[in-house]
Design an enzyme around this catalytic site. Structure first.
Site, PDB file in Angstrom:
ATOM      1  N   LYS A  55       0.822  -1.211   0.000  1.00  0.00           N
ATOM      2  CA  LYS A  55       0.000   0.000   0.000  1.00  0.00           C
ATOM      3  C   LYS A  55       0.861   1.267   0.000  1.00  0.00           C
ATOM      4  CE  LYS A  55      -4.329  -1.892   1.557  1.00  0.00           C
ATOM      5  NZ  LYS A  55      -4.018  -3.298   1.879  1.00  0.00           N
TER       6      LYS A  55
HETATM    7  C1  LIG Z   1      -4.705  -4.409   1.321  1.00  0.00           C
HETATM    8  C2  LIG Z   1      -3.940  -5.674   1.275  1.00  0.00           C
HETATM    9  C3  LIG Z   1      -4.262  -6.721   0.378  1.00  0.00           C
HETATM   10  C4  LIG Z   1      -5.460  -6.652  -0.537  1.00  0.00           C
HETATM   11  O1  LIG Z   1      -5.271  -5.747  -1.597  1.00  0.00           O
HETATM   12  P1  LIG Z   1      -6.538  -5.249  -2.476  1.00  0.00           P
HETATM   13  O2  LIG Z   1      -5.998  -4.215  -3.383  1.00  0.00           O
HETATM   14  O3  LIG Z   1      -7.533  -4.709  -1.482  1.00  0.00           O
HETATM   15  O4  LIG Z   1      -7.060  -6.453  -3.188  1.00  0.00           O
HETATM   16  C5  LIG Z   1      -3.458  -7.848   0.340  1.00  0.00           C
HETATM   17  N1  LIG Z   1      -2.403  -7.982   1.173  1.00  0.00           N
HETATM   18  C6  LIG Z   1      -2.052  -7.013   2.062  1.00  0.00           C
HETATM   19  C7  LIG Z   1      -0.901  -7.231   2.947  1.00  0.00           C
HETATM   20  C8  LIG Z   1      -2.807  -5.835   2.136  1.00  0.00           C
HETATM   21  O5  LIG Z   1      -2.466  -4.888   3.033  1.00  0.00           O
END
Ligand SMILES: *Cc1c(COP(=O)(O)O)cnc(C)c1O
Length: 445
Positions: free
Chosen positions: A106
């Site tokens: 993220k």
């Molecule tokens: C947010 C997140 C996901 C999921 O990603 P999306 O874009 O919501 O599908 C997967 N793994 C981790 C560690 C995350 O923080």
């Protein structure tokens, strides 16, 4: 580039407007009116370009006329100052997206969004106030992304006592322009409070409020770049077997895969499907990608949709890969607005994985290759088991295993802690505690 709402094509808006407002007035999500193509010269040299250069070429057409090239150039160098290595692990490749400051993918979205917001708001005298609710991971990335970014204040609401101590330090340990509020309640209470604050007329009049949640188009676009970078590398047989700070036990032999000149299959651990949507954009832009495996935990709304053709939102179920506990993925609305069911079926293969299988993958990948998987990446690894004949096969590693040490270490050995996590661990969390009622929130705002 103009952006329209998934619910009506009648009033397209600029990138600035789509990014700063987040959600369209009709409640839809913004999507680009077309998906640009990489120039041939870029397509042919993806494997030789560094991450900021690929970021520049990827984002440029999406912000053309709104963010000048030299500004974008410095934004991407600041935002993407860490590596995204493609590491061979056994018969597969792992794209490590956890080398940013909060050790999860993220960071890519949040760090670009922060800089874009700051530029788009230049010259405004009132600071932009970002109000966001988090269940854990998003809060840390948003806090870090906006930390000390001029012209922006951030308030993050998180459920008191329900995030890990590391997450709390990432959310509430920074200070300066980042304020943390610990709500005595659940994540749903936090979200409810944020929504109620956005409906409060006197607050909206006083403050320039915005949200930074995961449906924001300015978080989605920068996620395209690591797919293009990794596909370019794997396509030309270049990987990073000696990448720095890879979570691998010393002494295990590392495989060196050679060139296949075949388009890549990506396996994407998914929750809200923002990450996977960005992957599809990368393929549409011309990166050498074959298709995607949509890996979920038991929250399998999308795998079910892909096999039955019917979309049925479900209440979310708790699992050990909790950032993926989503029963009604918000980006489904984006996928459906842009691609037909037939097209999605060709692009995506769905696969749901239980907690037992997830743990088994963490243990077996460690035993065979000395490589540490976090629970989210392990869902991806497990889902990719039945696609090993589709090479090159790249599993996205969405978080560093050390973020989930209490869960992972009993199945492996001690995980080496990266510098980014050590730094967060040394912070002291400082949050205001409130009860889960709007007047309490308005009082502290
Ligand atoms: C947010 C997140 C996901 C999921 O990603 P999306 O874009 O919501 O599908 C997967 N793994 C981790 C560690 C995350 O923080």
């Amino acid at each position: 580039m103009r952006y329209y709402s998934t619910r009506s094509k009648s009033k397209p808006v600029s990138f600035a407007s789509a990014a700063l407002s987040g959600l369209a007035p009709d409640g839809g999500l913004y999507v680009p009116e077309s998906i640009p193509q990489y120039p041939v010269s870029v397509k042919n040299s993806l494997s030789a370009m560094d991450l900021p250069d690929i970021a520049f070429e990827t984002i440029r057409p999406f912000v053309e006329g709104e963010i000048p090239a030299p500004v974008l150039e410095s934004m991407v160098h600041e935002a993407f100052s860490f590596a995204a290595p493609v590491v061979p692990v056994g018969d597969r490749l792992v794209l490590e997206l956890f080398h940013g400051p909060t050790a999860a993918f993220k960071d890519f979205g949040a760090r670009f969004m922060a800089r874009a917001f700051s530029y788009l708001r230049r010259g405004e005298d009132k600071p932009l106030h970002i109000l966001v609710a988090t269940s854990g991971d998003t809060g840390g990335a948003v806090a870090d992304g906006f930390f000390k970014v001029p012209g922006i204040r951030v308030t993050i609401l998180y459920p008191y006592g329900r995030v890990s101590s590391l997450q709390e330090r990432q959310i509430a340990g920074l200070g300066a322009n980042i304020r943390a509020i610990a709500v005595e309640g659940s994540f749903d209470d936090c979200q409810r409070l944020v929504k109620a604050a956005f409906r409060d007329k006197s607050l909206m009049k006083r403050e320039s409020l915005s949200s930074a949640n995961s449906i924001n188009i300015s978080r989605l676009i920068p996620q395209i770049l690591y797919y293009a970078a990794a596909a370019g590398k794997a396509f030309s047989g270049k990987t990073d077997p000696d990448a720095e700070a890879t979570p691998r036990k010393a002494g295990f032999p590392v495989s060196h895969l050679t060139s296949t000149a075949c388009p890549v299959t990506f396996c994407v651990p998914s929750g809200n499907f923002g990450n996977l949507t960005a992957g599809i954009y990368a393929k549409e832009m011309g990166a050498p990608i074959r298709r995607f495996i949509a890996a979920t935990n038991i929250n399998k709304t999308i795998p079910d949709y892909l096999s039955s053709g019917y979309y049925e939102a479900q209440p979310s179920k708790a699992t050990i890969s909790n950032a993926m506990d989503v029963g009604n993925p918000s980006n489904f609305e984006r996928l459906q607005a842009q691609f037909s069911f037939e097209k999605l079926r060709n692009l995506l293969e769905g696969k749901s994985v239980s907690d037992t299988e997830t743990k088994r993958s963490i243990a077996s990948v460690y035993e065979s290759y000395g490589y540490f998987l976090d629970p989210h990446t392990a869902v991806g690894w497990s889902a990719s088991d039945s696609f090993r004949n589709e090479q090159p096969l790249i599993v996205l590693a969405t978080a560093h295993p050390a973020k989930f040490a209490p869960l992972v270490e009993p199945l492996t050995g001690v995980i080496p802690v990266p510098a980014s996590i050590q730094k967060s661990q040394s912070r002291v969390p400082d949050a205001q505690r409130i009860c889960a009622e709007l007047p309490a929130l308005l009082e502290v705002l």
